[in-house]
Design an enzyme around this catalytic site. Structure first.
Site, mmCIF file in Angstrom:
data_model
loop_
_atom_site.group_PDB
_atom_site.id
_atom_site.type_symbol
_atom_site.label_atom_id
_atom_site.label_comp_id
_atom_site.label_asym_id
_atom_site.label_seq_id
_atom_site.Cartn_x
_atom_site.Cartn_y
_atom_site.Cartn_z
ATOM 1 N N THR A 174 47.462 4.873 -9.444
ATOM 2 C CA THR A 174 48.300 4.196 -8.134
ATOM 3 C C THR A 174 47.335 3.878 -7.197
ATOM 4 O O THR A 174 46.065 4.070 -7.196
ATOM 5 C CB THR A 174 49.148 5.131 -7.655
ATOM 6 O OG1 THR A 174 48.458 6.409 -7.109
ATOM 7 C CG2 THR A 174 50.382 5.435 -8.413
ATOM 8 N N GLY A 175 47.692 2.916 -6.252
ATOM 9 C CA GLY A 175 46.918 2.419 -5.019
ATOM 10 C C GLY A 175 45.584 2.003 -5.292
ATOM 11 O O GLY A 175 45.455 1.143 -6.210
ATOM 12 N N TYR A 176 44.431 2.286 -4.590
ATOM 13 C CA TYR A 176 43.447 1.897 -4.659
ATOM 14 C C TYR A 176 42.430 2.187 -6.073
ATOM 15 O O TYR A 176 41.785 1.352 -6.433
ATOM 16 C CB TYR A 176 42.265 2.176 -3.502
ATOM 17 C CG TYR A 176 42.469 1.493 -2.266
ATOM 18 C CD1 TYR A 176 42.335 -0.082 -2.053
ATOM 19 C CD2 TYR A 176 43.004 2.085 -1.271
ATOM 20 C CE1 TYR A 176 42.554 -0.579 -1.319
ATOM 21 C CE2 TYR A 176 43.225 1.185 0.347
ATOM 22 C CZ TYR A 176 43.126 -0.141 0.173
ATOM 23 O OH TYR A 176 43.141 -0.871 1.125
ATOM 24 N N TYR B 74 43.811 10.082 12.645
ATOM 25 C CA TYR B 74 42.945 9.632 11.434
ATOM 26 C C TYR B 74 41.483 9.873 11.666
ATOM 27 O O TYR B 74 40.719 11.001 11.249
ATOM 28 C CB TYR B 74 43.335 8.385 10.707
ATOM 29 C CG TYR B 74 43.099 8.353 9.243
ATOM 30 C CD1 TYR B 74 44.102 8.500 8.258
ATOM 31 C CD2 TYR B 74 41.651 8.202 8.835
ATOM 32 C CE1 TYR B 74 43.884 8.556 6.854
ATOM 33 C CE2 TYR B 74 41.484 8.476 7.541
ATOM 34 C CZ TYR B 74 42.609 8.682 6.620
ATOM 35 O OH TYR B 74 42.178 8.407 5.285
ATOM 36 N N VAL C 267 50.211 0.384 2.381
ATOM 37 C CA VAL C 267 51.196 1.365 1.999
ATOM 38 C C VAL C 267 50.716 1.887 0.530
ATOM 39 O O VAL C 267 50.484 0.968 -0.391
ATOM 40 C CB VAL C 267 52.401 0.433 1.863
ATOM 41 C CG1 VAL C 267 53.634 1.539 1.626
ATOM 42 C CG2 VAL C 267 52.853 -0.353 3.011
#
Ligand code: NAD
Length: 392
Positions: A51-53, A235, A274
């Site tokens: 998923t994602g990066y 963060y 996201v």
């Protein structure tokens, strides 16, 4: 099975196999449209590939550079009654596409922090690839079991030093409100570093080097988010930021320990967007909804695949890429530059429960959130009966 989204808080508990395949297809189409690609990787290990990066890194490696890819992920398989996780279906779709394109792809589903998966990966590389010339470290996990002590550490998302009160948006209740976060204890900081810091990245490279599986001039990168003032308290300067600083330490260690192999280890800073990992972080849904609004207006909006395509083409394979003061590769400039941040800050100060949907691009945020799980794609019939039992 008819599969409609089941959203619980910041997560969607099911996924749509046909929609996930559409998501993978869109990313592959984007990459193919960027051809030609120059010199790049041939044998790639992607840790956090589903998923994602990490998924975007695998797609750019395979469909941009024609590389063989070995992936590791931690996903739930489907049953007759329950869908698999999105990463499972993404991986199945990736495998199908790779097969059709004649590209080698293999994926091991298990705990990347464990010695067992490291041993399995080493065997797979020996059997199928020879050596690897790129290792992508893209794990995002709330916990890690130390393979030596057996102790399980949990990460926390808390400020460091002092309590912090800020605005946030509760996606479940459609509510803009203040949240106060208590500062982390020293133990919580150390545990977060154990989970999301550089130790496991170093263990991976050591395991590969000990097995003589690193090609000369091999590259490796771990992903970070740095952000700016609005997100620093939760963060960049918070527990997760401390863990990410540890990646900088690990990159320096790796570069010096494996200089004989001309290994190049980089931390790459990417923009906020996201993903399953970022939607779980307080403040991020509000911040991301605002940056989407501003960056779409500026024409600079990018998703995972655009960011990773840019990273690979402009930085990662450059012989002498531009580095920041901590020797990181930066792909986040379109988000973190002062002019863009000033616009986001102005919106941040104005945003209330009443005007949130006008000032932000929450519609865009939510659309992308649904896409993560294979929902909300125009060409997919969500009323159709589909088989959740998909294998790769
Ligand atoms: P993600 O949740 O989409 O992906 C996480 C991946 O890790 C998945 O493939 C998952 O299966 C895998 N994984 C998790 N635990 C595992 C385990 N124990 N063993 C094997 N695989 C495991 O997350 P993402 O947002 O793509 O994050 C990837 C990296 O990028 C993280 O380091 C994150 O901090 C960084 N990053 C994210 C953003 C953002 O806005 N999302 C911005 C900059 C940097």
């Amino acid at each position: 099975m008819i599969i409609q989204p089941k959203i619980r808080g910041f997560i969607c508990t099911n996924a749509h196999p046909v929609g996930c395949a559409a998501n993978v297809q869109q990313q592959i189409d984007y990459v193919k449209a960027q051809a030609p690609f120059g010199e790049g990787p041939k044998n790639v290990l992607v840790l956090g590939c589903s998923t994602g990066y990490g998924l975007a890194s695998r797609i750019v490696s395979a469909f941009g550079y024609g590389a063989n890819t070995l992936g590791v992920c931690f996903e739930k398989e489907p049953s007759e009654r329950k869908t698999a996780t999105a990463g499972w279906y993404n991986t199945a779709a990736f495998h199908q596409q790779a097969k059709d394109a004649g590209l080698y792809a293999r994926t091991l589903n298990g705990d990347a922090f464990s010695n067992e998966i490291k041993a399995e990966v080493i065997n797979a590389i020996k059997q199928d690839m020879g050596k690897v010339d790129l290792i992508i470290y893209s794990l995002a996990s709330p916990r890690r079991t130390d393979p030596t002590s057996g102790e399980t550490f949990k990460s926390v998302l808390k400020p460091v030093g002092q309590a912090y009160t800020t605005k946030t948006y509760d996606t479940d209740k459609d509510l803009v409100h203040d949240i106060s976060l208590e500062p982390a204890s020293e133990e919580e900081i150390q545990h977060t570093i154990k989970v999301m810091g550089g130790e496991d990245w170093e263990l991976w490279i050591k395991a590969l080097a000990d097995a003589d599986l690193l090609a000369d001039g091999c590259r490796t990168t771990a992903y970070t988010y740095i952000g700016k003032e609005l997100t620093w308290p939760i963060y960049g300067h918070a527990t997760i930021g401390k863990a990410k600083e540890d990646l900088d330490r690990a990159a320096a260690e790796l570069n010096s320990s494996y200089a004989d192999k001309q290994l190049k280890a980089y931390v790459s800073s990417l923009k906020a967007l996201v993903t399953q990992a970022s939607s779980a972080i307080p403040v991020m849904p509000l911040y991301i909804s605002l940056i989407y609004k501003v960056m779409k207006e500026e024409g600079t909006h990018e998703g995972c695949i655009e960011q990773i395509n840019g990273l690979f083409r402009q930085k990662l394979f450059d012989a002498a890429p531009e580095l920041d003061e901590a020797k990181r590769l930066r792909m986040d400039g379109k988000e973190t530059n002062d002019a863009t941040q000033a616009k986001i800050k102005a919106l941040w100060q104005q945003v209330t429960q009443e005007n949130f949907h006008q000032l932000s691009d929450y519609a865009g945020y939510h659309q992308e959130f649904l896409h993560l799980f294979g929902f909300g794609f125009a060409g997919v019939d969500y009323d159709a009966d589909v088989n959740p039992l998909v294998e790769w």
